[in-house]
Write a protein that holds these residues in place. Structure first.
Motif, PDB file in Angstrom:
ATOM      1  N   THR A   1       0.967  -1.202   0.083  1.00 13.08           N
ATOM      2  CA  THR A   1      -0.012  -0.081  -0.088  1.00 13.08           C
ATOM      3  C   THR A   1       0.936   1.203  -0.050  1.00 13.08           C
ATOM      4  O   THR A   1       2.052   1.183   0.018  1.00 13.08           O
ATOM      5  CB  THR A   1      -0.900   0.011   1.281  1.00 13.08           C
ATOM      6  N   VAL A   2       0.309   2.269  -0.397  1.00 21.24           N
ATOM      7  CA  VAL A   2       0.981   3.522  -0.155  1.00 21.24           C
ATOM      8  C   VAL A   2       1.737   3.898   1.030  1.00 21.24           C
ATOM      9  O   VAL A   2       2.765   4.255   1.318  1.00 21.24           O
ATOM     10  CB  VAL A   2      -0.122   4.827  -0.543  1.00 21.24           C
TER      11      VAL A   2
ATOM     12  N   THR B   1       2.449  10.486  -2.644  1.00 17.07           N
ATOM     13  CA  THR B   1       1.390  10.317  -3.583  1.00 17.07           C
ATOM     14  C   THR B   1       1.746  10.780  -5.088  1.00 17.07           C
ATOM     15  O   THR B   1       1.575  10.344  -5.906  1.00 17.07           O
ATOM     16  CB  THR B   1      -0.222  10.716  -3.137  1.00 17.07           C
TER      17      THR B   1
ATOM     18  N   LEU C   1       4.351   8.814  -6.658  1.00 13.57           N
ATOM     19  CA  LEU C   1       3.811   7.511  -7.029  1.00 13.57           C
ATOM     20  C   LEU C   1       2.827   7.828  -8.581  1.00 13.57           C
ATOM     21  O   LEU C   1       2.903   7.061  -9.342  1.00 13.57           O
ATOM     22  CB  LEU C   1       2.950   6.787  -6.105  1.00 13.57           C
ATOM     23  N   LYS C   2       2.176   8.878  -8.589  1.00 15.87           N
ATOM     24  CA  LYS C   2       1.570   9.312  -9.569  1.00 15.87           C
ATOM     25  C   LYS C   2       2.070   9.561 -10.864  1.00 15.87           C
ATOM     26  O   LYS C   2       1.986   8.960 -12.010  1.00 15.87           O
ATOM     27  CB  LYS C   2       0.615  10.544  -9.492  1.00 15.87           C
TER      28      LYS C   2
ATOM     29  N   GLU D   1       3.306   6.129 -12.107  1.00 15.41           N
ATOM     30  CA  GLU D   1       2.430   5.528 -12.937  1.00 15.41           C
ATOM     31  C   GLU D   1       2.265   6.118 -14.137  1.00 15.41           C
ATOM     32  O   GLU D   1       2.104   5.240 -15.352  1.00 15.41           O
ATOM     33  CB  GLU D   1       1.009   5.657 -12.165  1.00 15.41           C
TER      34      GLU D   1
ATOM     35  N   SER E   1       1.435   0.407 -11.370  1.00 17.69           N
ATOM     36  CA  SER E   1      -0.023   0.789 -11.215  1.00 17.69           C
ATOM     37  C   SER E   1      -0.477   0.971  -9.693  1.00 17.69           C
ATOM     38  O   SER E   1       0.140   0.309  -9.066  1.00 17.69           O
ATOM     39  CB  SER E   1      -0.597  -0.571 -11.904  1.00 17.69           C
ATOM     40  N   ARG E   2      -1.475   1.668  -9.952  1.00 19.07           N
ATOM     41  CA  ARG E   2      -2.089   2.002  -8.579  1.00 19.07           C
ATOM     42  C   ARG E   2      -3.343   1.790  -8.443  1.00 19.07           C
ATOM     43  O   ARG E   2      -4.306   2.074  -9.534  1.00 19.07           O
ATOM     44  CB  ARG E   2      -2.092   3.481  -8.222  1.00 19.07           C
TER      45      ARG E   2
ATOM     46  N   VAL F   1      -4.795   2.044  -1.356  1.00 19.11           N
ATOM     47  CA  VAL F   1      -4.286   2.307  -2.707  1.00 19.11           C
ATOM     48  C   VAL F   1      -3.033   1.087  -2.787  1.00 19.11           C
ATOM     49  O   VAL F   1      -2.119   1.006  -2.043  1.00 19.11           O
ATOM     50  CB  VAL F   1      -3.555   3.566  -3.210  1.00 19.11           C
TER      51      VAL F   1
ATOM     52  N   LEU G   1       0.017  -0.930  -4.771  1.00 17.12           N
ATOM     53  CA  LEU G   1       1.139  -0.627  -5.874  1.00 17.12           C
ATOM     54  C   LEU G   1       1.550  -1.911  -6.209  1.00 17.12           C
ATOM     55  O   LEU G   1       1.923  -2.642  -5.402  1.00 17.12           O
ATOM     56  CB  LEU G   1       1.983   0.264  -4.828  1.00 17.12           C
TER      57      LEU G   1
END
Length: 157
Positions: free
Chosen positions: A66-67, A82, A85-86, A89, A95-96, A106, A108
Motif C-alpha cells: 500500500t501507499v 502520492t 507515485l502518480k 504511474e 499501477s495504482r 491504494v 501498488l
C-alpha cells in the motif's frame, strides 16, 4: 555588531561545539548531498529521480504494497509520496489500484516496464561502491552505524 581593529566583523566567542565542521548533522547532510549528486547521472539513465528510485527499490523488493507501506519504509508522509507515485504511474512503471476490501487503500504493483527497469538498475550499487572509494565491508559497517543512529533518534522522538 562587534568589530575588530580593521573594522571587520569580529568572530563570536569561539565555541568548538558550534563549529560547522564539528556538527554530525552537517557531516550527514553534506554526505547525503554528495551521494545524491553521484546518483543523479546514474538515475537519469533510468529516467528516475532519487526519491522515485527509493520508491522503486521498495517495490522491487515486494509488490502489492500500500501507499502507507511504502511511506513507512521510506520514513515519509503518505501525502508527499502520492505525487511521486502518480508520476511513476504516468511513466508506466507502476499501477495504482484501490483495494476491493477498503477503497481508501491504494495498492501498488510494478508493470512489465517497471520490472524491466530493475534489470537496468542492478549496476547502480556497484557504481556507488566505486565512487565511495571504500570496501563493501566498510560501507556495510557505516550503514549499520547509521541505521543504529537513526533508530536511536527515532526512539528519542
Amino acid at each position: 555588531m562587534n568589530t575588530d581593529d580593521s573594522g571587520h566583523a569580529a568572530p563570536l566567542e569561539k565555541c568548538d561545539a558550534l563549529m560547522l565542521d564539528n556538527q554530525l548533522c552537517f557531516a550527514l547532510y553534506s554526505t547525503s548531498l554528495m551521494m545524491t549528486k553521484v546518483y543523479k547521472p546514474l538515475l537519469q539513465e533510468l529516467n528516475l529521480t532519487y526519491p522515485q528510485y527509493l520508491a522503486m527499490l521498495v517495490l522491487w523488493e515486494e509488490q502489492g504494497l500500500t501507499v502507507g507501506d511504502v511511506s513507512a519504509r521510506l520514513l515519509t508522509d503518505p501525502g508527499s509520496l502520492t505525487p511521486l507515485l502518480k508520476r511513476l504511474e504516468a511513466e508506466g512503471l507502476i499501477s495504482r489500484t484501490r483495494s476491493k476490501e477498503d477503497e481508501r487503500v491504494v495498492l501498488l504493483n510494478l508493470t512489465e516496464q517497471g520490472r524491466a527497469l530493475h534489470e537496468k538498475a542492478k549496476r547502480i550499487p556497484h557504481c556507488i561502491l566505486g565512487a565511495s572509494g571504500l570496501t563493501i565491508e566498510r560501507l556495510q559497517e557505516i550503514q549499520g552505524e547509521l541505521i543504529g543512529l537513526r533508530s536511536n533518534l527515532q526512539d528519542s522522538l
